[in-house]
Design an enzyme around this catalytic site. Structure first.
Site, PDB file in Angstrom:
ATOM      1  N   HIS A  20      29.200  -4.718 -10.224  1.00 39.52           N
ATOM      2  CA  HIS A  20      30.223  -5.642  -9.746  1.00 39.52           C
ATOM      3  C   HIS A  20      29.694  -7.070  -9.644  1.00 39.52           C
ATOM      4  CE1 HIS A  20      33.265  -2.636  -7.982  1.00 39.52           C
ATOM      5  NE2 HIS A  20      32.368  -1.935  -8.635  1.00 39.52           N
ATOM      6  N   ASP A 124      35.683  -9.741  -4.871  1.00 36.81           N
ATOM      7  CA  ASP A 124      35.740  -8.456  -5.559  1.00 36.81           C
ATOM      8  C   ASP A 124      36.920  -7.635  -5.049  1.00 36.81           C
ATOM      9  OD1 ASP A 124      34.925  -5.421  -5.786  1.00 36.81           O
ATOM     10  OD2 ASP A 124      33.635  -6.490  -7.191  1.00 36.81           O
TER      11      ASP A 124
END
Length: 490
Positions: A20, A124
């Protein structure tokens, strides 16, 4: 125009695991290259790698682009000191506690936004609470989506039509309705819902379930993809979302390093092999003669499965680079006796972190054995390298369908069941060897390489000036500049 861009301040909140954080930091570099002021919100042990990577293209005398470091809530979450990234966890219980820590970053994020006063927050998808916190200060929150349009479209169709309920067995295939292509899956391949009723598991449940809601409640969604890769699914996603859809596709973000060799080798953690040694080994090989084998930062195979992989690599008689997680500590339990001596010169084993983009971009690489994580999939596509697909968890079985059934640049190894990062399908070396040979020799792979080469060209065109992703990034920055004038004042 550049002077106006400098007035826009974008904050970034990456989830703390390589799959990520690395693409989000690539995105940060894209904003920096456009003259936008950036601040990355992170924790002490993650800060050095971020600083090193971003400074590759920054003027060290400039303080326009900064890192904001907040303490990691190890004690509060019940974690040992030194675990500040998901890939540092060593058990399922520790992973669940890590998700508790992610939830405990809400108050520090609030303080960060109040102190730094950015004009927008890119967070995120695994931080659903970021939307409400940013809203307190009139700051638009953008989701950075860590998957592509195809897997998102599959998930939307599954949630809308529930075709999995029409089959009696977990292994019976069913057609996912309404998609532009005939995509068949089984229940065994579906991404598992993270459910919890109490205690530690509740934090994981809230973050995962909240990730879906964040797509609807945020100001907009930024995808690491490009239109030409999955045009039918960009359209499917935006049409299904309707008026709720504010979408920008700005990928492949890894191509921010296309002119910087040091950037390719500097992504993520420090590589466990020097750039020089890696390139020296590859330079001695013919084009399309090396198989690259890597299963991401979270996959943990059993000793029995690792032994089967080793046997297949030795028997297939192709050059290979094999990335192994960790050191040599337990290798005596599974590594065939004399393996390294027998494959010397033919095989290169990297224990730890590999400079993946640097390796994939080399002309010697002819195939990539991958877990089908979105980053690895997109990096392979950007390098024009066909894949042997070995999905394990998350949305990886959906990504496999894109690679093999839609783009037709991959060969399935035979993984059939979703699992918690360990691989539920035990594959014999004969099956693995067969897939390795398919990706390296024969007429079929020649056609795959032609298709993969065309996709690589499309990827590069997308990020060049005038390309679809370049234009979407320009549009995103222009939107930020326009919205800046009407944001609430602190």
């Amino acid at each position: 125009m550049e002077e106006s861009k400098e007035e826009v301040h974008v904050a970034f909140f990456p989830f703390m695991t390589p799959g990520h954080s690395i693409p989000m930091l690539d995105l940060v570099r894209l904003f920096i290259a456009r003259g936008v002021k950036t601040t990355v919100f992170t924790t002490p042990l993650n800060a050095p790698n971020i600083s090193k990577y971003l400074n590759i293209i920054q003027d060290s005398s400039s303080n326009k682009n900064t890192i904001y470091v907040t303490p990691f809530p190890s004690k509060e979450a019940g974690l040992p000191e030194g675990v500040e990234s998901q890939d540092s966890t060593t058990s399922p219980e520790m992973t669940l506690k890590f998700f508790v820590a992610m939830e405990l970053l809400q108050d520090p994020l609030d303080v960060f936004l109040k102190e730094t006063k950015p004009h927008c927050l890119v967070a995120d998808n695994f931080f659903p609470y970021a939307t409400d916190i940013a809203s307190k200060y009139g700051i638009p929150r953008f989701v950075f989506q860590f998957t592509g349009f195809f897997p998102m479209s599959v998930m939307m169709a599954l949630n809308r039509f529930h075709p999995q309920n029409s089959v009696s067995s977990d292994d019976d295939p069913f057609l996912v309705p309404s998609l532009p292509h005939d995509i068949k899956l089984t229940k065994s391949q579906l991404q598992r819902e993270y459910e919890g009723s109490d205690g530690i598991d509740t934090a994981l449940s809230r973050l995962c379930n909240g990730a879906g809601r964040a797509l609807f409640t945020s100001y907009g969604v930024i995808f690491n993809s490009f239109y030409q890769l999955e045009p039918d699914y960009v359209d499917y996603y935006t049409n299904t979302m309707g008026k709720r859809s504010r979408v920008w596709h700005v990928g492949p973000v890894s191509l921010c390093n296309r002119r910087h060799v040091e950037g390719k080798s500097g992504r993520g953690r420090s590589a466990s092999i020097s750039e020089h040694l890696c390139l020296e080994w590859l330079n001695a090989k013919e084009p399309n003669s090396v198989i690259y084998v890597c299963f991401g930062s979270l996959t943990c195979f059993s000793n029995e499965q690792l032994k089967e992989i080793a046997t297949a690599l030795e028997r297939c008689e192709e050059y290979f680079i094999w990335v192994l997680k960790g050191g040599k500590d337990n290798e005596q339990e599974w590594l065939p006796q004399g393996f390294e001596e027998r494959v010397e010169g033919k095989g290169l084993i990297i224990r730890g972190w590999a400079p993946q983009v640097l390796i994939l971009d080399h002309e010697a690489i002819g195939g990539f054995v991958t877990h089908c994580g979105w980053n690895s999939t997109l990096e392979s596509i950007s390098a024009g390298v066909p894949m042997v697909t070995w999905p394990i968890y998350a949305e990886q079985f959906y990504n496999e369908k894109l690679v093999t059934d839609v783009l037709k640049v991959g060969v399935k190894v035979g993984s059939m069941k979703w699992s918690e990062t360990t691989g539920a399908t035990h594959l014999k070396h004969e099956e693995i060897e067969k897939a390795l040979k398919q990706i390296m020799v024969g007429e079929e792979v020649l056609e795959m390489r032609k298709r993969a080469s065309k996709l690589k060209e499309m990827a590069y065109n997308a990020v060049e000036e005038g390309g679809s992703s370049y234009s979407h990034l320009t549009s995103l920055i222009d939107d930020l500049m326009a919205s800046k004038a009407v944001l609430q004042k602190f």
